[in-house]
Design a protein around this motif. Structure first.
Motif, mmCIF file in Angstrom:
data_model
loop_
_atom_site.group_PDB
_atom_site.id
_atom_site.type_symbol
_atom_site.label_atom_id
_atom_site.label_comp_id
_atom_site.label_asym_id
_atom_site.label_seq_id
_atom_site.Cartn_x
_atom_site.Cartn_y
_atom_site.Cartn_z
ATOM 1 N N LEU A 433 0.834 -1.215 0.000
ATOM 2 C CA LEU A 433 0.000 0.000 0.000
ATOM 3 C C LEU A 433 0.870 1.267 0.000
ATOM 4 N N ILE A 434 1.983 1.231 0.767
ATOM 5 C CA ILE A 434 2.880 2.409 0.796
ATOM 6 C C ILE A 434 3.475 2.656 -0.590
ATOM 7 N N ARG A 435 3.949 1.584 -1.198
ATOM 8 C CA ARG A 435 4.536 1.745 -2.528
ATOM 9 C C ARG A 435 3.487 2.203 -3.561
ATOM 10 N N LYS A 436 2.326 1.642 -3.398
ATOM 11 C CA LYS A 436 1.244 2.050 -4.296
ATOM 12 C C LYS A 436 0.917 3.528 -4.117
ATOM 13 N N HIS A 437 0.942 3.970 -2.844
ATOM 14 C CA HIS A 437 0.649 5.372 -2.570
ATOM 15 C C HIS A 437 1.744 6.280 -3.134
ATOM 16 N N GLU A 438 2.975 5.824 -3.049
ATOM 17 C CA GLU A 438 4.071 6.610 -3.614
ATOM 18 C C GLU A 438 3.899 6.751 -5.152
ATOM 19 N N ALA A 439 3.518 5.619 -5.745
ATOM 20 C CA ALA A 439 3.256 5.682 -7.199
ATOM 21 C C ALA A 439 2.103 6.652 -7.501
ATOM 22 N N TYR A 514 8.861 -1.086 -11.472
ATOM 23 C CA TYR A 514 7.941 -1.115 -12.620
ATOM 24 C C TYR A 514 6.893 0.006 -12.494
ATOM 25 N N ALA A 515 6.354 0.059 -11.278
ATOM 26 C CA ALA A 515 5.298 1.057 -11.079
ATOM 27 C C ALA A 515 5.830 2.474 -11.266
ATOM 28 N N LYS A 516 7.054 2.712 -10.736
ATOM 29 C CA LYS A 516 7.619 4.063 -10.827
ATOM 30 C C LYS A 516 7.927 4.458 -12.285
#
Length: 892
Positions: A433-439, A514-516
């Motif tokens: 969720l944190i990484r998703k939020h950063e993206a 990948y997301a970034k």
């Protein structure tokens, strides 16, 4: 026998070839002549207190013959001889015959012996010679001979009468109606003409002869029965009788001459009043059209749509092409009519025409100037408004596209940020969720630029006064408020995730990477698609070539973008490979982003499809701009010919107006040929108008290939037509002045040469000193002393009544014509009316109707003031004030 030049002309053959019985039948003719000639002689001898009984006997001694000649000539003859001897009688008759001969009458075959011997034929011939010389020979109407003049006078006087047709001096008088008509025409109270019958000639003749003897002092010279009883009445007897009527009514002849003069003067006034009425109506119509048109041209309230503004532009084009040109001609014609009217008034010594208040030529020029001021800039305003609306429509569409894209992106974002899924998530879920939020924050930052663009476009629409600004502002405000809310929610969610982050461990770096990389690349593709679909508006080839260059530059970055796409997809593949090799069960999607490889490939394919469409759109616009450039060059090529041509023609007209080549008629013919050549050039302007319309329809707003605009060409053309028309009118007025005032062609050329010599600046007018020099050059004595200065000031008041300090050529010609020619005056008209009035100081309506044609009689009656003198009678009219008013010397 007697012979006279007057008689020869009128009769068509020598009198000596006719005898006293000519025109009759034997004894009846001689008897008629005896009766008529005896009565004629007695009408004159009665003044000397004597009479004759027998014309053959009573003239034999010559005494009464000499007395008759003294009475009718008013001259003294030599003293007669009173002896009873034959020689004394012959001497007296010879004295009478010598006196007749001294009056220019040839006596052929008439001798004193025949008269003394009582030869009736010779005696009648001698008396006829006397009648011809002293009663008939001086009668002349319109320069005709005596007999023709007397016949023409009878025909004119009896023309209005039914059953009267005077063609000769014999059978035309048999029914007696002609005698009665002559009397009734001059003294209607003496004859009840309507009661006379053509089938009762004896009654008619006796009525006329008795009235003439009783009231007109004309003795009865014929018997009615003798006239009716002969096949062809004696011509000499009838002529003698009718000549007495002519002399009895000679005063009426003077009245007819006076009436003719008055009719001529009144006809001039009636024509001038008709011209004044025409001017007033034309001026009123033109001013009313200007009054209605100016508010329409001054209405600069913009419409909401391009279609409405284009309709206004088309209405304006119709106004320039259809409605205004006829009004330009009307204005020019109005000035020409005004100048012609003033010239006619000057030539007839009438006061200048002063139009009604507000309808002067200067008022019309002022109104026209106001019209052109209102017209000026109207077309430019329309085109600017169309350009502004086009820009507004473009910006509004751009705003809607960007707003729709942004709203689609933000859909569901608030719900996602408010979701409290982290409270029950595992460690790995939290990290995800944190990484998703950063993206998401990275994506959110990437969208900041679009929000700013949306706000900037809304601001520009507001500044350009877009008609639907309210809805634009509402939508923009909603986007901005939502954007602020997303920022606040993003910050709150980050704090919540970071609060539990300490309890969570590392996340999958590969998915995060990948997301970034996928998020900005995805955003780049969205921006690229947006740019490829972006609307554009250009007006020059340079602008479209700039867009093509920018597009080519964009296409050059596609290989790098494709490599980035491959790299991102490679990360995704590597993550799958590691999961599979380590027997890791993935959830099926990247927990840190919603941008899947399928989305990336789909959007990349969309970009690849949009590139050639963008190529095609740019090439189409390039072709359009090339076509516009062709239209510019085409218009410029024609305008660069028409513009100098109009200027050249204006200069040539200026030269023509100051040069003297040939007569005024030659100049007028040359000018009219010149006018036709100008009118024949009109198709070139029509072609230019068509090209100009194509340019406007293509929304082309500038043209660097020419300095001429369509407005310049139109104004120049209108000035050219007006100038040639005015120049022609000036020459026509000069011809009118020359002919009316009897100025010779040589005088007119001398006046023009002198005027042009002193008109140094060719301005068409002279200053006071130039005018004085011009007068001196023509031999007009204007000294520099006090008396000469006073005379010059008098002349200046005539040629420059408005004190403008300038003397036009027409004013100069009018002055010279007044100085060199004679004109009719108010005094002459007053004298003519006095004749009609029988020397009275007033005239009556009855007298006017009797002496003048009906329309002119009623014209006078309607305008003459009542006469107020001490000798006035009921219905008396003042002809003196009327006559002076005709010449502007008094007011009615």
């Amino acid at each position: 026998r007697p012979e006279s030049t007057g008689m020869m002309r009128s009769a068509g053959r020598r009198p000596s070839e006719a005898d006293p019985g000519q025109g009759g039948h034997g004894a009846g003719t001689v008897q008629a002549q005896h009766l008529t000639f005896t009565a004629w002689c007695n009408s004159h001898l009665r003044k000397a207190g004597t009479q004759i009984e027998n014309i053959d006997e009573d003239f034999r001694d010559g005494l009464k013959l000499m007395l008759l000649l003294e009475v009718i000539s008013g001259e003294r003859l030599p003293k007669p001889e009173r002896g009873k001897m034959r020689v004394h009688k012959i001497n007296n008759v010879n004295k009478a015959l010598d006196f007749i001969a001294s009056k220019g009458v040839k006596l052929v075959s008439i001798g004193a012996e025949e008269i003394v011997d009582g030869n009736a034929k010779m005696t009648l011939g001698m008396i006829w010679t006397i009648i011809l010389r002293f009663a008939i020979q001086d009668i002349s109407v319109e320069e005709t001979s005596a007999k023709e003049g007397l016949l023409l006078w009878c025909q004119r006087k009896t023309a209005p009468y039914k059953n009267v047709n005077v063609q000769n001096f014999h059978i035309s008088w048999k029914d007696g109606l002609a005698f009665n008509a002559l009397i009734h025409r001059h003294r209607p109270e003496l004859i009840e003409y309507d009661k006379l019958r053509k089938d009762d000639p004896v009654t008619n003749l006796n009525n006329a002869f008795e009235v003439a003897e009783k009231y007109l002092d004309i003795p009865k010279m014929l018997d009615a029965e003798d006239i009716v009883g002969t096949l062809r009445p004696d011509e000499k007897a009838i002529m003698t009788y009718v000549s007495c009527f002519y002399h009895a009514f000679s005063g009426a002849q003077k009245a007819e001459t006076a009436a003719n003069r008055i009719c001529k003067v009144l006809a001039v006034n009636q024509e001038n009043e008709h011209l004044m009425e025409d001017y007033e109506k034309l001026a009123s119509d033109l001013l009313e059209w200007i009054r209605r048109t100016i508010p329409w041209l001054e209405d600069r309230v913009p419409q909401k749509t391009i279609q409405e503004m284009q309709q206004k532009l088309e209405d304006f084009r119709d106004y320039r092409r259809v409605h205004k040109p006829p009004k330009v001609q009307e204005k020019c014609q109005l000035e020409i009519n005004f100048n012609t009217l003033q010239t006619k008034l000057r030539l007839s010594n009438r006061p200048a025409f002063m139009p009604s208040e507000g309808k002067m030529v200067s008022d019309i020029n002022n109104g026209w100037q106001h019209l052109e001021q209102a017209e000026k800039g109207y077309e430019e305003w329309l085109l600017n408004e169309i350009r502004r609306l086009e820009r507004l429509d473009h910006l509004a569409e751009k705003f809607r596209q960007k707003a729709s894209i942004h709203e689609a992106w933000t859909d569901g974002k608030e719900a996602m940020l408010k979701h409290r899924d982290y409270e029950t998530a595992t460690l790995s879920d939290i990290k995800a969720l944190i990484r998703k939020h950063e993206a998401f924050e990275s994506d959110l930052a990437a969208h900041q630029d679009r929000v700013e663009q949306i706000a900037a476009i809304a601001q520009e629409l507001n500044e350009l006064d877009y008609y639907d600004s309210h809805n634009v502002n509402t939508r923009c405000q909603k986007i901005c408020d939502q954007w602020d809310a997303l920022g606040s929610l993003t910050h709150s969610r980050r704090e919540a995730l970071e609060k539990t982050e300490k309890q969570l461990e590392a996340i999958d770096q590969l998915h995060l990477e990948y997301a970034k990389r996928a998020a900005p690349f995805n955003n780049w593709m969205e921006s690229a698609m947006e740019d490829l679909q972006d609307m554009f508006i250009v007006h020059t080839i340079e602008e479209i070539e700039g867009l093509i260059s920018a597009h080519d530059q964009f296409k050059s970055t596609l290989p790098d973008a494709d490599r980035e796409r491959e790299a991102i997809l490679a990360i995704h593949k590597e993550a799958q490979r590691i999961a599979e090799s380590n027997h890791i069960k993935l959830s099926g999607s990247n927990p840190y982003t919603t941008v899947t490889p399928q989305i990336i490939n789909s959007k990349w394919e969309k970009v690849q499809q949009l590139v050639p469409k963008r190529d095609h759109a740019l090439l189409e616009e390039q072709s359009k701009q090339q076509s516009n450039e062709h239209l510019r060059r085409q218009f410029a090529s024609q305008a660069n010919v028409v513009g100098p041509w109009i200027q050249t023609k204006m200069e040539e007209i200026g030269r023509i107006s100051i040069e003297m080549n040939g007569t005024l008629e030659d100049q007028l013919s040359h000018l009219k040929q010149y006018e036709r050549s100008i009118v024949d050039y009109k198709p070139n302007l029509d072609l230019l108008e068509q090209q100009h319309q194509l340019i406007q329809e293509a929304l082309i707003f500038d043209n660097k290939h020419t300095n001429y605009t369509m407005e310049h060409i139109r104004v120049g053309w209108e000035q050219l037509l007006t100038t040639i028309a005015r120049t022609i009118n000036e020459v026509e007025n000069q011809i009118l002045t020359r002919d009316a005032k009897g100025i010779s062609q040589e005088q007119m050329q001398e006046f023009r040469a002198s005027f042009n010599h002193f008109d140094k600046d060719h301005g068409g007018a002279l200053g006071p000193e130039e005018f004085k020099a011009c007068l001196i050059s023509l031999g007009y004595d204007v000294e520099n002393d006090r008396q000469g200065e006073a005379e010059f000031n008098r002349i200046m008041s005539l040629v420059d009544p408005n004190h403008s300090g300038l003397v036009t050529f027409q004013a100069f010609i009018d002055f010279m014509s007044r100085e060199t020619t004679d004109t009719d005056t108010a005094d002459q008209v007053i004298a003519s009316f006095k004749v009609l009035a029988g020397d009275k100081n007033f005239i009556t309506a009855e007298e006017l109707r009797r002496e003048l044609p009906p329309d002119q009689a009623e014209y006078c009656i309607a305008r003459m003031a009542p006469y107020q003198g001490p000798d006035a009678v009921p219905g008396a009219l003042d002809y003196k004030s009327f006559s002076t008013a005709l010449y502007g010397e008094s007011d009615l």
